[in-house]
Design an enzyme around this catalytic site. Sequence first.
Site, PDB file in Angstrom:
ATOM      1  N   SER A   1       0.796  -1.233   0.000  1.00 55.29           N
ATOM      2  CA  SER A   1       0.000   0.000   0.000  1.00 55.29           C
ATOM      3  C   SER A   1       0.830   1.284   0.000  1.00 55.29           C
ATOM      4  O   SER A   1       0.279   2.352  -0.268  1.00 55.29           O
ATOM      5  CB  SER A   1      -0.900   0.027   1.233  1.00 55.29           C
ATOM      6  OG  SER A   1      -2.097  -0.633   0.951  1.00 55.29           O
TER       7      SER A   1
ATOM      8  N   LYS B   1       0.620   3.474  -2.980  1.00 56.87           N
ATOM      9  CA  LYS B   1      -0.576   4.277  -3.275  1.00 56.87           C
ATOM     10  C   LYS B   1      -0.296   5.779  -3.227  1.00 56.87           C
ATOM     11  O   LYS B   1      -0.784   6.547  -4.056  1.00 56.87           O
ATOM     12  CB  LYS B   1      -1.697   3.934  -2.283  1.00 56.87           C
ATOM     13  CG  LYS B   1      -2.213   2.503  -2.428  1.00 56.87           C
ATOM     14  CD  LYS B   1      -3.143   2.138  -1.276  1.00 56.87           C
ATOM     15  CE  LYS B   1      -3.708   0.731  -1.419  1.00 56.87           C
ATOM     16  NZ  LYS B   1      -4.464   0.302  -0.230  1.00 56.87           N
TER      17      LYS B   1
ATOM     18  N   TYR C   1      -2.436  -2.150 -10.704  1.00 52.18           N
ATOM     19  CA  TYR C   1      -2.554  -1.994  -9.253  1.00 52.18           C
ATOM     20  C   TYR C   1      -1.860  -3.150  -8.517  1.00 52.18           C
ATOM     21  O   TYR C   1      -1.097  -2.943  -7.570  1.00 52.18           O
ATOM     22  CB  TYR C   1      -4.030  -1.885  -8.846  1.00 52.18           C
ATOM     23  CG  TYR C   1      -4.229  -1.951  -7.359  1.00 52.18           C
ATOM     24  CD1 TYR C   1      -3.872  -0.874  -6.551  1.00 52.18           C
ATOM     25  CD2 TYR C   1      -4.718  -3.103  -6.749  1.00 52.18           C
ATOM     26  CE1 TYR C   1      -4.006  -0.951  -5.169  1.00 52.18           C
ATOM     27  CE2 TYR C   1      -4.853  -3.184  -5.374  1.00 52.18           C
ATOM     28  CZ  TYR C   1      -4.496  -2.104  -4.593  1.00 52.18           C
ATOM     29  OH  TYR C   1      -4.611  -2.178  -3.230  1.00 52.18           O
TER      30      TYR C   1
ATOM     31  N   TYR D   1      -3.829   3.446   7.495  1.00 41.91           N
ATOM     32  CA  TYR D   1      -5.073   2.661   7.584  1.00 41.91           C
ATOM     33  C   TYR D   1      -6.041   3.351   8.547  1.00 41.91           C
ATOM     34  O   TYR D   1      -6.032   4.583   8.648  1.00 41.91           O
ATOM     35  CB  TYR D   1      -4.774   1.216   8.013  1.00 41.91           C
ATOM     36  CG  TYR D   1      -3.865   0.495   7.036  1.00 41.91           C
ATOM     37  CD1 TYR D   1      -4.303   0.197   5.750  1.00 41.91           C
ATOM     38  CD2 TYR D   1      -2.585   0.116   7.393  1.00 41.91           C
ATOM     39  CE1 TYR D   1      -3.476  -0.466   4.842  1.00 41.91           C
ATOM     40  CE2 TYR D   1      -1.761  -0.558   6.487  1.00 41.91           C
ATOM     41  CZ  TYR D   1      -2.223  -0.835   5.227  1.00 41.91           C
ATOM     42  OH  TYR D   1      -1.401  -1.478   4.338  1.00 41.91           O
TER      43      TYR D   1
ATOM     44  N   VAL E   1       1.223  -3.702   4.031  1.00 44.27           N
ATOM     45  CA  VAL E   1       1.177  -4.995   4.715  1.00 44.27           C
ATOM     46  C   VAL E   1       2.461  -5.808   4.578  1.00 44.27           C
ATOM     47  O   VAL E   1       2.638  -6.804   5.262  1.00 44.27           O
ATOM     48  CB  VAL E   1      -0.015  -5.884   4.269  1.00 44.27           C
ATOM     49  CG1 VAL E   1      -1.332  -5.338   4.747  1.00 44.27           C
ATOM     50  CG2 VAL E   1      -0.011  -6.089   2.771  1.00 44.27           C
TER      51      VAL E   1
END
Length: 336
Positions: free
Chosen positions: A80, A83, A205, A257, A275
Site C-alpha cells: 500500500s 498508493k 494496481y 489505515y 502490509v
Amino acid sequence: MANSENLQSSVSSIAPVTSPFLNYLNELHQKYQSLNDGKIADYIPELALAKPEWFGICVATVDGQLFEVGNCDQLFTVQSISKAFVFGLALEDHGREYVNCKVSVEPTGEAFNSIVLDEITNRPYNPMVNAGAIATADLIKGKNSTERLKRLLEMFKGYTGRDHDINVPVFLSEKGTGFRNKAMAYLMLNFGMVSEKIDETLDLYFQQCSIMVNARDLAMLSATLANGGINPITKQRAIAEEYVRDVISVMLTCGMYDASGEWAYRVGLPAKSGVGGGITAVALRKLGVGTFSPLLDKKGNSTRGVKVCEDLSRDFGLHLFNVVKPTHNLEEWILR
Ligand code: GLU
C-alpha cells in the site's frame, strides 16, 4: 538518470561510520528488536514467508546523509505504500481538479479494503484505500499496459535512485485472489468512475503493490518528498513541486489505515504503511524515515515501525505541531 550504483557510491561516501545519531538508531533498534507483538500478513502465501525477526531502520536527510541499522537491504513488497506515490503521478498526469473528480481526499474510519463509495459523487473516499488506489491507478497514462507499468517504475526510480523489480509470485497471487479489489473496480466501472480498461488497471494496481523495495528505499521515498520532490542524493526531481503538498497531506490524514487519526495525534508525521511491513514517514524539510519489520498490529501497521517513529518524533520534536523543546536537537546532531 541515476542508477543503483550511483546511489550506492554516493551513499557510501556520505554515510558516517559512527555518529551520535547512528548510536541513537542502534539503541532504538535494540530496544524494539525484542518486541514480538503482531502478526505477519498471510492473506497470500508469499507474504507469510517473511521472517518475524527482520527489522531495519533507515533515515535519509534532505542534505543527502543516510543512517541505517538492521536489515536495510532486505527486499519486501511495497504494497500500500505505493498508493501515495501513484497518487502523485496521477496528479502530474491530470492535475488536481480532474483527479479530485475521480477520488476524494476524505479520511474514512473504514478498513482499507471496504467497498464503500461516496453516496453523492460515487467517488472512493481517498487514494489510500484500495478503491481509491485502483481509481488512481486507472488515471496513469500510457499507450498500453507495458508503458503504464514502465512509467510507474520510472517514477519510483526517481524517488529511490535505483531500478525496481516486481515480485512476480506476489503479483500473481494478488491477481489470483484479489476478488474484493476486482469487485470494487467493477462497482466503480458501473458508476463510470473508472475507464473500460479496468482489467489492465487492476493488473497495474497488483503490480504496483508487488514492487520490491528495502528500508533504504522507503527512507529515500519520504526524504524526496521532505526535500520538495527532489531526491537528496541523485538530485533528480521525482514529482512536480506543486503536488508534493497534495501527496503528503493525504498521507497525514489517511496513510496509516484506520489508525491514521491515532498516528497523526501521537507521531504527527505524514506517513504510509503497507502490509509487507514497511513504513515511510516524512519530516518536511528535514528527513525521511523508512522502517521495515513484517510483524503487523491489528490495524495493519508494522508494530516495531510504529514504535520507532513514535520515539523519533518525540525525541527530536518532529511532530508537525510540536511546540516543546525536544530532548535531542536534530540540527546539532545531523542537520547543519
Ligand atoms: N495488495 C493489497 C491489497 O490490495 C494491499 C495491501 C496493503 O494494504 O498494503 O489488498
